[in-house]
Motif scaffolding. Structure first.
Motif: not given
Ligand SMILES: Nc1ncnc2c1ncn2[C@@H]1O[C@H](COP(=O)(O)OP(=O)(O)OP(=O)(O)O)[C@@H](O)[C@H]1O
Ligand SMILES: [Mg+2]
Lengths: 338, 255
Positions: B206-216
């Motif tokens: 489960x990750x919190x991330x601001x960098x959208x490319x990472x999350x997406x």
């Protein structure tokens, strides 16, 4: 082979100490200086676990030392000293030598139990409280002793020289030199095993980032309790040796001044450095003796030295390093890990 | 039985409601994202689940056990590990020691074993060391085992934090902004690493991330929170096109 170098050197050192004491090549004064040096090594290296490795601030080491001193003294006088406070000796004198290690351990266990009593409330709260609670605990111990007449109250308690005399009925050796030596080696050895294990490394983790430690599965409360009890237990053993070296004790030996002296050793040696604590205990003992002729002025010179130290080398002699970090060659002779 | 079940978790800080009625379920093996604008309450969600705060209301059930009242070390021992938004390694300890101390819950020996160097002590220390080195090697960190973390580049420190979390043998790994402060090359590596860990260690991430490319590119399911409230959840594609999410991120003017 190399892992036997240090035990062999220690055995040799002990043999030499016993020999020079028996032949009179080392006079009684130097014998007692060496014994106090050993006791100071135990005190500073054990306090270093709390004030160095754990980064807490315990100011009551003398109190735990007093517990060890009195418990062991009462026990040994009860068992082996004829005709003093407690009447007939309970055991024949030739057993004194064999049971003395257990008496020392009893002093240590008693001190570490008192340590537990102090630790339970103080580690629930934030760090600074430990300082206040340990000062208070040391005062409580001291005034409790002063108010128990059966053990001499403020006048002190004696009879331990009869016990050391009883040891000589088994073999005529300078027993207290031997015990202090063994006690010192034992303490440093025990602390090393503790602090360089993963269990003991939990103490360093708590010091560096307690929240991270707790969240990375370290039972921080248990770590602090354990470390505190080990530290207090060893202070108790130091106290037990102290009482038997002197042959008598009185509550006046365990004041805040004594606690401060030990703290000075820890900070001079470098917080969290075991070898630093040992080195500075040796240095301070010698310095105290060298400055003895100055009498009261000693207490101007020593604080002055401390102020200078804080100015020019605030991290202490060793910082947080060990001898083996400075001389990696030493690592050949002992394993820190495993 | 679900791995983790969070139901209607709410957290107040004084008058501020940092997390409102948050619910989530992990059945095991998912790779989920948690996103939201700054101050949305993402880290607070992690802090609640790791036991650092006790939720004002709501229940957290992990492997069938309600974690209310458990100390954080117990929760981690049960199998929830995390990293921190700001790196919180023990900086005066070698990388390997960091990895060893994190196995504290599974220490398996007592103080007495430690004093007498019993067989149990020797065996467990050797096992922990072996496991620690295995993790370090898996994350390509073995050459830094004896270094102090502070002497390592930031990207490596982030990886050591992940290694430290993994060494606790978690079933759920929570990463709080693992890509924060990394350069684009490191981010590439991080994406590969997380995907690899997910596959290799067979755990939920489960990750919190601001960098959208990472999350997406990593997550199969994403939850979005804003001012503590869950405003959307869905697949990356759905989230990218969700007007509510776009509004939360860009403000009203953008629409
Ligand atoms: N211990 C606390 N006491 C009071 N308020 C807090 C506390 N911790 C967090 N908050 C507040 O709760 C809100 C949510 O904070 P949180 O750190 O969870 O946000 P976040 O989503 O992780 O933000 P970011 O993206 O900046 O990391 C913020 O308004 C914060 O100020
Ligand atoms: Mg955050």
């Amino acid at each position: 082979m190399k892992q036997y170098t240090i035990p062999a050197l220690l055995a040799l050192l002990l043999a030499v100490l016993v020999f020079v004491s028996m032949t009179g090549a080392m006079n009684v004064y130097w014998q007692s200086v060496l014994m106090f040096m050993g006791i100071n090594i135990i005190l500073s290296s054990s306090l270093n676990i709390i004030n160095g490795n754990m980064g807490e601030f315990s100011c009551g080491h003398a109190g735990f030392m007093a517990v060890g001193a009195y418990v062991s003294s009462v026990l040994s006088v009860l068992l082996f000293a004829e005709g003093s406070v407690f009447g007939e000796a309970l055991l024949p004198p030739h057993l004194a030598v064999f049971l003395f290690p257990f008496i020392l351990v009893a002093g240590g266990v008693a001190a570490s139990l008192v340590g537990l009593l102090v630790a339970v409330p103080s580690f629930r709260t934030r760090g600074d409280y430990l300082a206040i609670i340990t000062i208070a605990a040391a005062y409580i111990v001291k005034s409790t002793i002063e108010n128990i007449n059966a053990i001499g109250g403020a006048r002190g308690f004696m009879g331990m020289s009869k016990v050391t005399a009883a040891m000589n009925t088994t073999a005529d050796l300078p027993w207290m030199i031997i015990w202090v030596f063994l006690g010192t080696v034992f303490s440093v050895w025990l602390i090393r095993r503790f602090i360089f294990s993963t269990l003991g490394n939990g103490v360093n983790a708590v010091c560096q980032d307690e929240i991270a430690a707790e969240i990375m599965s370290v039972n921080t409360n248990q770590v602090k309790m354990t470390a505190f009890m080990v530290s207090c237990g060893l202070a108790g053993i130091a106290g037990a040796l102290f009482a038997h070296v002197l042959g008598y004790v009185n509550p006046g030996s365990f004041t805040i001044l004594k606690s401060t002296e030990v703290m000075v050793m820890v900070y001079l040696g470098g917080m969290g450095s075991l070898s630093g604590s040992v080195l500075s205990a040796i240095l301070i003992t010698l310095l105290m003796e060298a400055l003895r002729p100055l009498q009261i002025i000693k207490w101007i010179v020593i604080p002055l030295l401390l102020v200078l130290l804080m100015q020019f080398r605030p991290e202490g002699i060793m910082g947080n390093r060990e001898l083996s970090d400075i001389f990696p060659g030493l690592k050949k002779f002992y394993r820190l890990k495993g | 039985m679900a791995l983790l079940e969070v139901k209607d978790m709410t957290q107040y800080f004084g008058g501020l409601c940092a997390v409102t009625d948050f619910s989530v379920t992990f059945t095991g093996g998912e790779l989920m994202g948690l996103i939201g604008p700054n101050g949305a309450g993402k880290t607070t969600v992690f802090n609640l689940i790791s036991g650092f705060y006790q939720p004002s209301c709501g229940d957290i059930v992990f492997k069938g056990k309600n974690t209310r009242g458990l100390k954080p070390h117990k929760v981690t021992g049960l199998g929830i590990a995390r990293t921190f938004q700001n790196i919180r390694l023990w900086f005066d300890m070698s990388v390997l020691d960091n990895i060893l101390v994190s196995q504290y819950y599974h220490l398996g020996y007592s103080l007495w074993d430690c004093f007498v160097r019993s067989n149990r002590y020797l065996r467990r220390e050797a096992e922990m060391r072996a496991w620690g080195m295995e993790i370090l090697e898996a994350l390509d960190l073995a050459q830094f085992a004896d270094e102090l973390p502070g002497n390592l580049p930031y990207g490596i420190q982030r990886r050591v934090e992940i290694a430290r979390a993994l060494s606790t043998k978690p079933d759920l790994l929570m990463l709080d902004e693992p890509a924060a402060g990394l350069n684009s090359a490191d981010v590439e590596g991080l994406i590969k690493l997380i995907a690899w860990i997910h596959k290799e260690f067979k755990l939920s991430i489960w990750m919190i991330e601001h960098q959208m490319d990472v999350v997406m590119s990593l997550c199969t399911w994403i939850k979005v929170i804003d001012f503590g409230a869950t405003i959307a959840e869905g697949t990356p594609k759905e989230i990218r096109e969700n007007p509510v999410v776009i509004k939360a991120y860009l403000g009203d003017d953008a629409i």
